[in-house]
Design a protein around this motif. Sequence first.
Motif, short mmCIF file in Angstrom:
data_model
loop_
_atom_site.label_atom_id
_atom_site.label_comp_id
_atom_site.label_asym_id
_atom_site.label_seq_id
_atom_site.Cartn_x
_atom_site.Cartn_y
_atom_site.Cartn_z
N ASN A 50 2.16 8.48 -5.37
CA ASN A 50 2.97 7.60 -6.22
C ASN A 50 3.03 8.06 -7.67
OD1 ASN A 50 0.37 6.88 -7.05
ND2 ASN A 50 0.85 4.70 -7.20
N LEU A 51 2.18 9.00 -8.08
CA LEU A 51 2.17 9.46 -9.46
C LEU A 51 3.10 10.66 -9.61
CD1 LEU A 51 1.02 9.37 -12.35
CD2 LEU A 51 -0.88 10.82 -11.56
N GLU A 73 16.81 6.13 -3.77
CA GLU A 73 16.58 5.85 -2.35
C GLU A 73 15.17 5.33 -2.09
OE1 GLU A 73 17.81 9.11 0.18
OE2 GLU A 73 19.16 9.84 -1.38
N ARG A 74 14.46 4.98 -3.14
CA ARG A 74 13.10 4.48 -3.00
C ARG A 74 12.92 3.26 -3.90
NH1 ARG A 74 13.53 7.58 0.50
NH2 ARG A 74 12.01 9.04 1.38
N ARG A 75 11.90 2.46 -3.62
CA ARG A 75 11.63 1.29 -4.46
C ARG A 75 10.93 1.73 -5.73
NH1 ARG A 75 8.42 -3.28 -1.63
NH2 ARG A 75 6.86 -1.59 -1.59
N ARG A 76 11.41 1.26 -6.86
CA ARG A 76 10.83 1.64 -8.16
C ARG A 76 9.36 1.31 -8.23
NH1 ARG A 76 8.36 3.09 -11.65
NH2 ARG A 76 8.75 3.16 -13.91
N GLU A 77 8.95 0.18 -7.66
CA GLU A 77 7.55 -0.24 -7.77
C GLU A 77 6.60 0.63 -6.96
OE1 GLU A 77 9.59 -3.25 -4.92
OE2 GLU A 77 10.11 -2.04 -6.69
N ASP A 78 7.15 1.51 -6.12
CA ASP A 78 6.30 2.40 -5.32
C ASP A 78 5.92 3.68 -6.07
OD1 ASP A 78 6.33 0.65 -3.21
OD2 ASP A 78 7.95 1.68 -2.14
#
Length: 335
Positions: A50-51, A73-78
């Motif tokens: 995630n980093l 295409e991904r969740r920002r919080e991930d």
Amino acid sequence: MTVTRRKLGLSGPEVSSIGLGAMGMSDLYGPADDAESIATLHTAIDAGVNLIDTGDFYGSGANEMLIARALRERRREDVVLSVKFGSRRAPDGSFQPVPYDVSPEAVKDRLAYSLRRLETDYIDIYRPARLNPQIPVEETVGALEEMRQAGYIRHIGLSEVGADTIRRAAAVAPISDLQIEYSLLSRGPEESIIPTLREHGIGLTAYGVLSRGLLSGHWSSSRELAGNDFRAHSPRFQGENLEANLRLVQALDRVAERLGATTSQVAIAWVAAQGEDIVPLVGARRRERLAESLGSAALRLDAETLAEIEKAVPAGAAAGERYAAAQMATLDSER
């Protein structure tokens, strides 16, 4: 391979035990492939990485825009986005020979552009790329804290600064982590910087864990470098220095062979084994290299193996400085 998590300092976020440095996807390591870079970013996130680390000057903003495309295409919080600022580029891509602009005014200005390029309303960790000796670090950190209080950034980081600067910065606001080069060939932080970080509960994100490819096990003295590859001018990649460093890598190769691992996996695992407060950043630009790097998470280095690694690549054994003299002079961490 799914990576585990580590806490980045007392005040920082929970991040993957291995982070992905995105610089090479846009800059400084020769030609890159945007489609493969985005696929690599997606693969990393799917594996639990995630980093994601970048700088607003990597590709003069192109790297941030590349990451933004991948994150649609991904969740920002991930994702935990770590961004450096302060370096200046000319239209031809060359770095401007001027002090880093880390003034309070620059903090807000550069942050505004990064937020727009990254297509987000906050950055998880925001940090000056280098110290400007003409601008007190207290002023820079004070402006960063103002932006943190306003919600534009979540955490404040530092990069390539020494023990005294770390203490001064920590007296102004909570610092999540210091980003600095740390590898088997770059052991400088061990003397005073890492003890100071631990004294203040600050994490360390280690870049250059493969020493710009030297410790990858894929380097050879006959390799030709593209004109925009900064390693063509790096002291450790020149002549007798390169030959001496590759002999160290050969010794590390033998350790890796005994472990049934690759040389790069051993080098990354060694950094991770130096403390739960240390997170290695890998600069994989392709899925193949990412998979190899993530394989290091499965290695458990016992005391005997760590001693064997130290014997293969002793502290201080690297031939040549990690940067050319002009760049070394800008590093507060080397003073």
